[in-house]
Design a protein around this motif. Structure first.
Motif, mmCIF file in Angstrom:
data_model
loop_
_atom_site.group_PDB
_atom_site.id
_atom_site.type_symbol
_atom_site.label_atom_id
_atom_site.label_comp_id
_atom_site.label_asym_id
_atom_site.label_seq_id
_atom_site.Cartn_x
_atom_site.Cartn_y
_atom_site.Cartn_z
ATOM 1 N N GLY A 10 6.988 15.241 15.788
ATOM 2 C CA GLY A 10 7.977 14.394 16.431
ATOM 3 C C GLY A 10 9.263 15.154 16.714
ATOM 4 O O GLY A 10 9.493 16.246 16.173
ATOM 5 N N GLY A 11 10.102 14.590 17.582
ATOM 6 C CA GLY A 11 11.408 15.160 17.835
ATOM 7 C C GLY A 11 11.449 16.350 18.761
ATOM 8 O O GLY A 11 12.451 17.067 18.807
ATOM 9 N N VAL A 12 10.369 16.587 19.522
ATOM 10 C CA VAL A 12 10.369 17.719 20.454
ATOM 11 C C VAL A 12 10.685 17.271 21.880
ATOM 12 O O VAL A 12 10.653 18.072 22.808
ATOM 13 C CB VAL A 12 9.021 18.485 20.424
ATOM 14 N N GLY A 13 10.971 15.978 22.063
ATOM 15 C CA GLY A 13 11.415 15.508 23.370
ATOM 16 C C GLY A 13 10.343 14.941 24.260
ATOM 17 O O GLY A 13 10.538 14.843 25.479
ATOM 18 N N LYS A 14 9.209 14.519 23.692
ATOM 19 C CA LYS A 14 8.103 14.011 24.521
ATOM 20 C C LYS A 14 8.520 12.809 25.366
ATOM 21 O O LYS A 14 8.226 12.753 26.564
ATOM 22 C CB LYS A 14 6.902 13.632 23.645
ATOM 23 N N THR A 15 9.188 11.835 24.754
ATOM 24 C CA THR A 15 9.571 10.630 25.498
ATOM 25 C C THR A 15 10.597 10.942 26.573
ATOM 26 O O THR A 15 10.493 10.454 27.705
ATOM 27 C CB THR A 15 10.112 9.556 24.535
ATOM 28 N N THR A 16 11.584 11.757 26.251
ATOM 29 C CA THR A 16 12.568 12.168 27.247
ATOM 30 C C THR A 16 11.888 12.830 28.433
ATOM 31 O O THR A 16 12.199 12.543 29.600
ATOM 32 C CB THR A 16 13.582 13.143 26.617
ATOM 33 N N LEU A 17 10.952 13.714 28.156
ATOM 34 C CA LEU A 17 10.232 14.408 29.220
ATOM 35 C C LEU A 17 9.365 13.456 30.022
ATOM 36 O O LEU A 17 9.331 13.514 31.257
ATOM 37 C CB LEU A 17 9.377 15.527 28.615
ATOM 38 N N ALA A 18 8.655 12.560 29.329
ATOM 39 C CA ALA A 18 7.758 11.632 30.018
ATOM 40 C C ALA A 18 8.526 10.682 30.927
ATOM 41 O O ALA A 18 8.171 10.492 32.105
ATOM 42 C CB ALA A 18 6.938 10.848 28.994
ATOM 43 N N VAL A 19 9.577 10.079 30.396
ATOM 44 C CA VAL A 19 10.367 9.113 31.175
ATOM 45 C C VAL A 19 10.989 9.780 32.394
ATOM 46 O O VAL A 19 10.911 9.248 33.519
ATOM 47 C CB VAL A 19 11.456 8.476 30.287
ATOM 48 N N ASN A 20 11.572 10.937 32.212
ATOM 49 C CA ASN A 20 12.295 11.558 33.314
ATOM 50 C C ASN A 20 11.370 12.246 34.318
ATOM 51 O O ASN A 20 11.699 12.319 35.509
ATOM 52 C CB ASN A 20 13.345 12.515 32.772
ATOM 53 N N THR A 21 10.217 12.718 33.861
ATOM 54 C CA THR A 21 9.217 13.221 34.812
ATOM 55 C C THR A 21 8.714 12.083 35.684
ATOM 56 O O THR A 21 8.596 12.226 36.913
ATOM 57 C CB THR A 21 8.054 13.889 34.071
ATOM 58 N N ALA A 22 8.415 10.951 35.073
ATOM 59 C CA ALA A 22 7.980 9.776 35.837
ATOM 60 C C ALA A 22 9.059 9.347 36.829
ATOM 61 O O ALA A 22 8.774 9.008 37.987
ATOM 62 C CB ALA A 22 7.636 8.633 34.892
#
Length: 224
Positions: A10-22
């Motif tokens: 956790g904490g490697v930025g998966k959600t940030t990357l997913a949301v902003n890529t989308a």
């Protein structure tokens, strides 16, 4: 393309990357789906802060989600999957559903060690989907630092390419996510937004040669 962001740490930025890529794909006029496959449901919580979203957000935080994910993705130009930090069964399904698995890593030991489980899932997935692609993405990188020799050696040993794009650890990402906004809504001209612009451009190169799988092969992979 179905693109997943996956690392067992956790904490490697998966959600940030997913949301902003989308978000970046949607800004180009694409019909985009974001699937939250993480039991923590951070992407879904982000969506709940808004009245509307620039892309569709769906929750599938369960094992054997691959078949449903691929069926849903058929109605969209691109599908992004926010993968789990824990849970081998869900991670395996995320890999099976994906055309491209992006493994975010920080320039340090813990995220590299955790990536071992993701690499194992990718290798197992390739037994069913020979054209499955996987790449490392340096994420949450501190400014004015270089990726360590350890990370480069690890990637070489795993036989997985490191993307040229690197995502800096920028405050604007956290601010936007907390406010229920994409980086393009929060700070469209920021360096953070430029990071995502570069990332999406590089990721789309993997879609230039379409990954073609027959319907029966796709069903077999999803059920594995």
């Amino acid at each position: 393309m179905i693109i997943s962001f996956l690392n067992q740490k956790g904490g490697v930025g998966k959600t940030t990357l997913a949301v902003n890529t989308a978000a970046r794909l949607a800004r180009s006029g694409h019909k985009v789906l974001l699937i939250d496959a993480d039991p923590q449901q951070t992407s879904a919580q982000w969506a709940s802060l808004r009245e509307t979203t620039p892309f569709v957000v769906a929750s599938l935080p369960r094992p054997k989600m691959a078949r449903d994910a691929m069926a849903m993705a058929a109605d969209y130009t691109h599908t992004i999957i926010d993968g789990p930090a824990r849970g081998k069964d869900i991670a395996h399904s995320v890999v099976i559903a994906s055309d491209l698995v992006v493994i975010p890593i920080e320039p340090g030991g813990p995220s590299l060690w955790a990536a071992t489980e993701t690499i194992e899932a990718v290798n197992n997935g390739r037994a069913l989907k020979e054209q499955l692609e996987a790449v490392f993405l340096v994420s949450r990188k501190q400014a004015n630092t270089v990726i360590g020799r350890e990370a480069k050696a690890y990637a070489a040993d795993a036989g997985i390419q490191i993307l040229r794009t690197e995502i800096q650890n920028r405050v604007a990402f956290a601010e936007a996510l907390t406010a229920g906004r994409t980086i393009f809504e929060w700070a469209a001209k920021s360096e953070a937004a430029k990071d995502i612009e570069r990332l999406v451009k590089e990721l789309l190169r993997y879609g230039e040669h379409e990954n073609i799988r027959g319907p029966e092969k796709a069903r077999q992979a999803a059920d594995a």
